[in-house]
Design a protein around this motif. Structure first.
Motif, PDB file in Angstrom:
ATOM      1  N   HIS A   1     -19.336  40.398 -12.103  1.00  0.00           N
ATOM      2  CA  HIS A   1     -18.589  39.281 -12.677  1.00  0.00           C
ATOM      3  C   HIS A   1     -18.671  39.361 -14.189  1.00  0.00           C
ATOM      4  O   HIS A   1     -19.757  39.383 -14.760  1.00  0.00           O
ATOM      5  N   TYR A   2     -17.541  39.432 -14.840  1.00  0.00           N
ATOM      6  CA  TYR A   2     -17.453  39.454 -16.297  1.00  0.00           C
ATOM      7  C   TYR A   2     -17.167  38.025 -16.754  1.00  0.00           C
ATOM      8  O   TYR A   2     -16.027  37.550 -16.651  1.00  0.00           O
ATOM      9  N   GLN A   3     -18.238  37.353 -17.196  1.00  0.00           N
ATOM     10  CA  GLN A   3     -18.141  35.932 -17.510  1.00  0.00           C
ATOM     11  C   GLN A   3     -17.136  35.624 -18.614  1.00  0.00           C
ATOM     12  O   GLN A   3     -16.422  34.619 -18.542  1.00  0.00           O
TER      13      GLN A   3
ATOM     14  N   THR B   1      -0.967  41.147  -6.772  1.00  0.00           N
ATOM     15  CA  THR B   1      -0.381  39.955  -7.382  1.00  0.00           C
ATOM     16  C   THR B   1      -0.633  40.078  -8.873  1.00  0.00           C
ATOM     17  O   THR B   1      -1.291  41.009  -9.321  1.00  0.00           O
ATOM     18  N   LYS B   2      -0.161  39.109  -9.655  1.00  0.00           N
ATOM     19  CA  LYS B   2      -0.386  39.201 -11.103  1.00  0.00           C
ATOM     20  C   LYS B   2      -1.869  39.086 -11.449  1.00  0.00           C
ATOM     21  O   LYS B   2      -2.279  39.498 -12.533  1.00  0.00           O
ATOM     22  N   ASP B   3      -2.708  38.598 -10.543  1.00  0.00           N
ATOM     23  CA  ASP B   3      -4.143  38.431 -10.797  1.00  0.00           C
ATOM     24  C   ASP B   3      -5.019  39.430 -10.042  1.00  0.00           C
ATOM     25  O   ASP B   3      -6.221  39.474 -10.287  1.00  0.00           O
ATOM     26  N   ILE B   4      -4.462  40.194  -9.120  1.00  0.00           N
ATOM     27  CA  ILE B   4      -5.274  41.074  -8.279  1.00  0.00           C
ATOM     28  C   ILE B   4      -4.678  42.486  -8.234  1.00  0.00           C
ATOM     29  O   ILE B   4      -3.502  42.668  -7.927  1.00  0.00           O
ATOM     30  N   ASN B   5      -5.539  43.468  -8.547  1.00  0.00           N
ATOM     31  CA  ASN B   5      -5.183  44.886  -8.424  1.00  0.00           C
ATOM     32  C   ASN B   5      -6.125  45.541  -7.440  1.00  0.00           C
ATOM     33  O   ASN B   5      -7.274  45.111  -7.293  1.00  0.00           O
ATOM     34  N   ILE B   6      -5.665  46.619  -6.793  1.00  0.00           N
ATOM     35  CA  ILE B   6      -6.553  47.433  -5.972  1.00  0.00           C
ATOM     36  C   ILE B   6      -6.558  48.845  -6.542  1.00  0.00           C
ATOM     37  O   ILE B   6      -5.552  49.323  -7.072  1.00  0.00           O
ATOM     38  N   ASP B   7      -7.721  49.501  -6.461  1.00  0.00           N
ATOM     39  CA  ASP B   7      -7.857  50.879  -6.901  1.00  0.00           C
ATOM     40  C   ASP B   7      -7.984  51.771  -5.671  1.00  0.00           C
ATOM     41  O   ASP B   7      -8.723  51.459  -4.733  1.00  0.00           O
ATOM     42  N   LEU B   8      -7.267  52.886  -5.709  1.00  0.00           N
ATOM     43  CA  LEU B   8      -7.252  53.836  -4.600  1.00  0.00           C
ATOM     44  C   LEU B   8      -7.742  55.199  -5.077  1.00  0.00           C
ATOM     45  O   LEU B   8      -7.544  55.570  -6.236  1.00  0.00           O
ATOM     46  N   ASP B   9      -8.347  55.963  -4.155  1.00  0.00           N
ATOM     47  CA  ASP B   9      -8.737  57.333  -4.494  1.00  0.00           C
ATOM     48  C   ASP B   9      -7.539  58.262  -4.266  1.00  0.00           C
ATOM     49  O   ASP B   9      -6.436  57.815  -3.943  1.00  0.00           O
TER      50      ASP B   9
ATOM     51  N   SER C   1     -12.758  32.867 -10.574  1.00  0.00           N
ATOM     52  CA  SER C   1     -13.474  31.788  -9.895  1.00  0.00           C
ATOM     53  C   SER C   1     -12.530  30.872  -9.129  1.00  0.00           C
ATOM     54  O   SER C   1     -12.960  30.121  -8.265  1.00  0.00           O
ATOM     55  N   LYS C   2     -11.226  30.940  -9.389  1.00  0.00           N
ATOM     56  CA  LYS C   2     -10.285  30.133  -8.611  1.00  0.00           C
ATOM     57  C   LYS C   2      -9.990  30.806  -7.264  1.00  0.00           C
ATOM     58  O   LYS C   2      -9.548  30.166  -6.338  1.00  0.00           O
ATOM     59  N   PHE C   3     -10.263  32.129  -7.134  1.00  0.00           N
ATOM     60  CA  PHE C   3     -10.035  32.854  -5.890  1.00  0.00           C
ATOM     61  C   PHE C   3     -11.300  33.025  -5.060  1.00  0.00           C
ATOM     62  O   PHE C   3     -11.236  33.183  -3.856  1.00  0.00           O
ATOM     63  N   VAL C   4     -12.470  33.053  -5.732  1.00  0.00           N
ATOM     64  CA  VAL C   4     -13.729  33.360  -5.070  1.00  0.00           C
ATOM     65  C   VAL C   4     -14.750  32.280  -5.399  1.00  0.00           C
ATOM     66  O   VAL C   4     -14.903  31.916  -6.564  1.00  0.00           O
ATOM     67  N   ASP C   5     -15.441  31.767  -4.369  1.00  0.00           N
ATOM     68  CA  ASP C   5     -16.527  30.814  -4.584  1.00  0.00           C
ATOM     69  C   ASP C   5     -17.754  31.600  -5.047  1.00  0.00           C
ATOM     70  O   ASP C   5     -18.424  32.243  -4.237  1.00  0.00           O
TER      71      ASP C   5
END
Length: 64
Positions: A5-7, A28-36, A51-55
């Motif tokens: 977590h990067y505060q 989405t505009k807030d979520i990326n995935i990295d692939l090999d 923090s709005k997506f994950v508790d």
């Protein structure tokens, strides 16, 4: 698996494999995935307002 977590940016990176990312796809505009190179998921990046997506209260995090 490692969760960081990067505060200062309220961003979270979930490192799922010890492989180098070859390609990043925007989910989405807030979520990326990295692939090999084979298209396998190696990481998930929730950038900005994570923090709005994950508790965060129930997860042991490595904070940077």
């Amino acid at each position: 698996m490692k969760i960081t977590h990067y505060q200062e940016t309220d961003s979270i990176y979930i490192d799922l494999a010890e492989k180098t990312s070859f390609e990043t796809k925007e989910i989405t505009k807030d979520i990326n995935i990295d692939l090999d190179e084979q298209g396998n998921l190696v990481g998930i990046d929730i950038h900005g307002n994570a923090s709005k997506f994950v508790d965060l209260s129930g997860i042991a995090l490595e904070k940077c």
